[in-house]
Design an enzyme around this catalytic site. Structure first.
Site, PDB file in Angstrom:
ATOM      1  N   CYS A 128       0.811  -1.222   0.000  1.00 49.77           N
ATOM      2  CA  CYS A 128       0.000   0.000   0.000  1.00 49.77           C
ATOM      3  C   CYS A 128       0.845   1.273   0.000  1.00 49.77           C
ATOM      4  O   CYS A 128       0.564   2.222  -0.750  1.00 49.77           O
ATOM      5  CB  CYS A 128      -0.953  -0.006   1.193  1.00 49.77           C
ATOM      6  SG  CYS A 128      -0.147  -0.336   2.775  1.00 49.77           S
ATOM      7  N   HIS A 240      -3.061   6.557   4.329  1.00 50.58           N
ATOM      8  CA  HIS A 240      -1.648   6.681   4.662  1.00 50.58           C
ATOM      9  C   HIS A 240      -1.115   8.021   4.149  1.00 50.58           C
ATOM     10  O   HIS A 240      -1.510   8.486   3.068  1.00 50.58           O
ATOM     11  CB  HIS A 240      -0.826   5.577   4.004  1.00 50.58           C
ATOM     12  CG  HIS A 240      -1.067   4.212   4.550  1.00 50.58           C
ATOM     13  ND1 HIS A 240      -1.835   3.958   5.669  1.00 50.58           N
ATOM     14  CD2 HIS A 240      -0.614   2.988   4.115  1.00 50.58           C
ATOM     15  CE1 HIS A 240      -1.833   2.647   5.900  1.00 50.58           C
ATOM     16  NE2 HIS A 240      -1.117   2.048   4.973  1.00 50.58           N
TER      17      HIS A 240
END
Length: 327
Positions: A128, A240
């Site tokens: 990710c 994130h």
């Protein structure tokens, strides 16, 4: 298309189901797979109820065109042959095959043509934190080759799946009640804390997560680029963030970088004095870039801030976009 989702009960599996419906993915058959514990669990897709089948070594994938697999590296390794033996294309969200030379590692905005090279009938979905970074890096790479990247990540609890999100929520509730939070999913209490430790440590002092960003970036971008990462878990649920510093072969101005980010596919440029934040990026598909600045200590240095939803572009959406390339 006939498709399957393996690991439907997890956070990424659930996001896959939502995104396939949102994007009206062309499918006339859907099969959901899970563990023995989630067998017969019901899920809705396009107004139809589907029951989860237990994942087994049999011929259940015989008529499946694409299988989205998000059940962990151990499951991917164990069932890869079962899933692909009849020609099913496996789009794997784990780390199991990312560095396999015969398995393409794909971010559609960066290396879409590689998705057609599948000798093992497997395509790997990158980590990710790597995905959102290379989407941004690729934009600058087109202006001048990037030699070095230093990145610090600020990764949400969703990176540890549904269990990580639940642990953060439960710990916050315990703190509000004056109770001692229980710790099981993370190395330390995540609520009211940050943890500079994601995945296990390797012999060189870096974690596997940090080394993934180095190795995966080089493979995706087909480059000799060096990436030095510090990965940190922070107490938010989704999305994130990354503070990225790069050194290019030739100087790139802020104006050049901003123009490139503004016109790039899959990127939203947030201009000064605004900046992207996880609170507002959660649930969005794009990679958000902001705070683009020159490094005044290095004429070839540039730094910027990148935020993306880990469950969407960092996982489920990227997998679906890979499938859309092939369709």
């Amino acid at each position: 298309m006939k498709i399957a989702i393996v690991g439907i009960s997890g956070a990424v599996g659930q996001e896959l189901l939502r995104i396939l419906e949102e994007r009206n993915f062309p499918t006339n058959k859907l099969v959901l797979f899970g563990s023995a514990r989630s067998k017969e669990t019901k899920y809705q897709f396009r107004g139809v109820t589907f029951s989860v089948k237990e994942l087994k070594h049999n011929d259940d994938f015989k008529n499946i065109d694409i299988a989205f697999v998000s059940a962990g590296a151990a499951t991917s390794k164990e069932f890869a042959t079962t899933i692909t033996k009849h020609g099913t294309l496996m789009i794997d969200n784990s780390s199991a095959f990312r560095m396999d030379d015969d398995v393409p590692l794909i971010v559609p905005e960066v290396n879409p043509l590689e998705a057609k090279k599948t000798p093992k009938r497997i395509i790997a979905n990158p980590n990710c934190s790597t995905i959102q970074m290379v989407v941004a890096l690729n934009v600058i790479e087109k202006i001048s080759h990037i030699k070095t990247v230093h990145v610090s990540t600020y990764q949400s609890a969703s990176g540890a799946g549904a269990g990580g999100m639940a642990e953060l929520e439960n710990q916050m509730k315990s703190i509000v009640k004056g109770e001692k939070p229980e710790v099981s999913k993370f190395q330390h209490q995540i609520a009211m804390n940050i943890i500079p430790h994601i995945d296990v440590f390797t012999d060189n002092g870096f974690t596997k997560e940090e080394m993934k960003m180095h190795h995966e970036t080089r493979k995706i971008m087909n480059s000799d680029i060096d990436v030095c990462a510090t990965c940190v878990r922070i107490p938010i649920l989704r999305a994130h963030s990354e503070s990225i510093w790069i050194e290019t072969e030739n100087p790139v101005s802020v104006e050049e970088a901003n123009r490139a980010f503004y016109t790039a596919d899959g990127i939203v440029l947030t201009s000064y004095p605004k900046y992207p934040m996880p609170l507002f990026v959660s649930g969005r598909d794009e990679v958000f870039v902001g705070r683009v600045r020159k490094d005044f200590s290095n004429k070839c240095g540039l730094t910027f801030w990148v935020v993306a939803d880990q469950l969407r572009k960092g996982a489920a959406l990227n997998a679906v976009q890979i499938a859309e390339l092939l369709v």
